[in-house]
Design a protein around this motif. Structure first.
Motif, PDB file in Angstrom:
ATOM      1  N   GLU A  75       7.668  24.155   9.379  1.00 12.80           N
ATOM      2  CA  GLU A  75       7.943  24.620   8.004  1.00 12.80           C
ATOM      3  C   GLU A  75       6.650  24.652   7.187  1.00 12.80           C
ATOM      4  N   ARG A  76       6.448  25.737   6.444  1.00  9.73           N
ATOM      5  CA  ARG A  76       5.196  25.913   5.688  1.00  9.73           C
ATOM      6  C   ARG A  76       5.097  25.026   4.461  1.00  9.73           C
ATOM      7  N   THR A  77       6.213  24.746   3.815  1.00 15.69           N
ATOM      8  CA  THR A  77       6.141  23.967   2.573  1.00 15.69           C
ATOM      9  C   THR A  77       6.728  22.571   2.781  1.00 15.69           C
ATOM     10  N   GLU A  78       6.219  21.646   1.995  1.00 12.24           N
ATOM     11  CA  GLU A  78       6.734  20.273   2.070  1.00 12.24           C
ATOM     12  C   GLU A  78       8.183  20.212   1.585  1.00 12.24           C
ATOM     13  N   LYS A  79       8.488  20.980   0.553  1.00 16.85           N
ATOM     14  CA  LYS A  79       9.857  21.015   0.039  1.00 16.85           C
ATOM     15  C   LYS A  79      10.821  21.529   1.119  1.00 16.85           C
ATOM     16  N   GLY A  80      10.407  22.568   1.817  1.00 13.10           N
ATOM     17  CA  GLY A  80      11.225  23.102   2.904  1.00 13.10           C
ATOM     18  C   GLY A  80      11.382  22.108   4.040  1.00 13.10           C
ATOM     19  N   ALA A  81      10.312  21.368   4.345  1.00 14.48           N
ATOM     20  CA  ALA A  81      10.369  20.361   5.413  1.00 14.48           C
ATOM     21  C   ALA A  81      11.357  19.253   5.042  1.00 14.48           C
ATOM     22  N   ARG A  82      11.293  18.813   3.773  1.00 13.94           N
ATOM     23  CA  ARG A  82      12.236  17.775   3.334  1.00 13.94           C
ATOM     24  C   ARG A  82      13.673  18.292   3.391  1.00 13.94           C
ATOM     25  N   ALA A  83      13.867  19.537   3.028  1.00  9.96           N
ATOM     26  CA  ALA A  83      15.205  20.129   3.102  1.00  9.96           C
ATOM     27  C   ALA A  83      15.687  20.173   4.555  1.00  9.96           C
ATOM     28  N   LEU A  84      14.787  20.493   5.466  1.00  5.41           N
ATOM     29  CA  LEU A  84      15.157  20.514   6.888  1.00  5.41           C
ATOM     30  C   LEU A  84      15.488  19.123   7.415  1.00  5.41           C
ATOM     31  N   VAL A  85      14.810  18.102   6.904  1.00  8.08           N
ATOM     32  CA  VAL A  85      15.159  16.735   7.282  1.00  8.08           C
ATOM     33  C   VAL A  85      16.603  16.458   6.872  1.00  8.08           C
ATOM     34  N   GLY A  86      16.953  16.818   5.640  1.00  7.44           N
ATOM     35  CA  GLY A  86      18.327  16.627   5.166  1.00  7.44           C
ATOM     36  C   GLY A  86      19.337  17.419   5.975  1.00  7.44           C
ATOM     37  N   ILE A  87      18.995  18.662   6.293  1.00  7.44           N
ATOM     38  CA  ILE A  87      19.892  19.509   7.092  1.00  7.44           C
ATOM     39  C   ILE A  87      20.076  18.903   8.486  1.00  7.44           C
ATOM     40  N   THR A  88      18.982  18.441   9.078  1.00  4.95           N
ATOM     41  CA  THR A  88      19.045  17.846  10.415  1.00  4.95           C
ATOM     42  C   THR A  88      19.921  16.593  10.412  1.00  4.95           C
ATOM     43  N   ILE A  89      19.764  15.761   9.407  1.00  5.70           N
ATOM     44  CA  ILE A  89      20.595  14.556   9.305  1.00  5.70           C
ATOM     45  C   ILE A  89      22.055  14.944   9.117  1.00  5.70           C
ATOM     46  N   GLY A  90      22.321  15.935   8.269  1.00 10.43           N
ATOM     47  CA  GLY A  90      23.689  16.392   8.071  1.00 10.43           C
ATOM     48  C   GLY A  90      24.310  16.925   9.346  1.00 10.43           C
ATOM     49  N   ILE A  91      23.545  17.701  10.103  1.00 12.93           N
ATOM     50  CA  ILE A  91      24.038  18.225  11.386  1.00 12.93           C
ATOM     51  C   ILE A  91      24.320  17.072  12.351  1.00 12.93           C
ATOM     52  N   SER A  92      23.424  16.101  12.373  1.00 14.16           N
ATOM     53  CA  SER A  92      23.616  14.947  13.266  1.00 14.16           C
ATOM     54  C   SER A  92      24.883  14.182  12.919  1.00 14.16           C
ATOM     55  N   LEU A  93      25.140  14.012  11.650  1.00 12.17           N
ATOM     56  CA  LEU A  93      26.367  13.324  11.226  1.00 12.17           C
ATOM     57  C   LEU A  93      27.606  14.144  11.583  1.00 12.17           C
ATOM     58  N   ALA A  94      27.520  15.463  11.446  1.00 13.01           N
ATOM     59  CA  ALA A  94      28.646  16.330  11.810  1.00 13.01           C
ATOM     60  C   ALA A  94      28.906  16.279  13.320  1.00 13.01           C
ATOM     61  N   VAL A  95      27.843  16.296  14.109  1.00 15.62           N
ATOM     62  CA  VAL A  95      28.002  16.194  15.569  1.00 15.62           C
ATOM     63  C   VAL A  95      28.597  14.830  15.931  1.00 15.62           C
ATOM     64  N   ALA A  96      28.141  13.764  15.247  1.00 10.89           N
ATOM     65  CA  ALA A  96      28.689  12.424  15.499  1.00 10.89           C
ATOM     66  C   ALA A  96      30.177  12.375  15.165  1.00 10.89           C
ATOM     67  N   LEU A  97      30.568  13.033  14.097  1.00 11.27           N
ATOM     68  CA  LEU A  97      31.986  13.091  13.733  1.00 11.27           C
ATOM     69  C   LEU A  97      32.784  13.828  14.810  1.00 11.27           C
ATOM     70  N   ALA A  98      32.222  14.929  15.310  1.00 15.92           N
ATOM     71  CA  ALA A  98      32.893  15.662  16.384  1.00 15.92           C
ATOM     72  C   ALA A  98      33.036  14.779  17.632  1.00 15.92           C
ATOM     73  N   VAL A  99      31.990  14.011  17.939  1.00 15.26           N
ATOM     74  CA  VAL A  99      32.062  13.092  19.081  1.00 15.26           C
ATOM     75  C   VAL A  99      33.152  12.049  18.841  1.00 15.26           C
ATOM     76  N   LEU A 100      33.232  11.531  17.623  1.00 13.16           N
ATOM     77  CA  LEU A 100      34.270  10.552  17.290  1.00 13.16           C
ATOM     78  C   LEU A 100      35.660  11.134  17.499  1.00 13.16           C
ATOM     79  N   LEU A 101      35.848  12.388  17.086  1.00 15.51           N
ATOM     80  CA  LEU A 101      37.152  13.034  17.237  1.00 15.51           C
ATOM     81  C   LEU A 101      37.531  13.239  18.706  1.00 15.51           C
ATOM     82  N   VAL A 102      36.537  13.287  19.573  1.00 10.67           N
ATOM     83  CA  VAL A 102      36.805  13.381  21.008  1.00 10.67           C
ATOM     84  C   VAL A 102      36.967  11.990  21.612  1.00 10.67           C
ATOM     85  N   VAL A 103      36.141  11.050  21.174  1.00 12.88           N
ATOM     86  CA  VAL A 103      36.121   9.717  21.767  1.00 12.88           C
ATOM     87  C   VAL A 103      37.407   8.937  21.492  1.00 12.88           C
TER      88      VAL A 103
END
Length: 182
Positions: A75-103
């Motif tokens: 990512e070219r900008t620091e603001k964009g990089a921080r936003a991607l960190v948040g998006i990545t964490i959100g995706i990880s939590l969503a994937v974890a929730l999906a795993v929970l629904l299967v587990v």
């Protein structure tokens, strides 16, 4: 020659490579050195549930961020990089929730199908492992973006030491197969 070595040792690139390499060696060596102790504390039957959990955790962990973490460095900008960190964490939590629904249904089925619950207790930790893996990937890529290689190395060593110490501690405490899953 000593002038060249001195310049080389002062290079931030060389120091970063040395920090990451040393940490990688330590993070692999620590569990290998602890294996004989763990092998004496747990029976092969008690190690089976851990192996099953590790197989699933090792497979699902890298999928947790859906590789969005790789975009943080580019990512070219620091603001964009921080936003991607948040998006990545959100995706990880969503994937974890999906795993929970299967587990949860798998655990319920497994407990009815078997007399022992040891294997299924390990799977309770799987959604948390998946979420932490994605969060860790986001943090690592953000640290790479800022050249914090020493931090990355310390994190790798800590993620190697903590489970080993916990597994040995639970073994000495007599928790058996359920100890490392606590």
């Amino acid at each position: 020659m000593t002038g060249g070595l001195k310049r080389l040792s002062q290079s931030s690139f060389v120091r970063g490579v040395a920090a990451l390499s040393g940490a990688q060696i330590a993070s692999v060596a620590i569990p290998l050195m602890a294996a004989p102790i763990i092998g004496r504390l747990y029976t092969p039957a008690e190690c089976g549930p851990l192996a099953a959990y590790m197989a699933f955790s090792g497979s699902l962990g890298p999928l947790s961020s859906l590789s969005f973490d790789k975009a943080i460095v580019a990512e070219r900008t620091e603001k964009g990089a921080r936003a991607l960190v948040g998006i990545t964490i959100g995706i990880s939590l969503a994937v974890a929730l999906a795993v929970l629904l299967v587990v949860v249904p798998v655990i319920a089925f497994g407990q009815r199908a078997q007399e022992t619950n040891d294997v299924w207790l390990w799977f309770l930790a799987l959604p948390l492992s998946v979420a932490l893996a994605g969060i860790g990937f986001a943090g690592t890529e953000y640290a790479v973006r800022h050249g914090r290689f020493g931090l990355i190395g310390r994190r790798r060593v800590a993620f190697s030491v903590v489970p080993v110490v916990a597994t040995i501690g639970f073994g000495f405490a007599g928790y058996g197969a359920n100890g490392p899953s606590i």
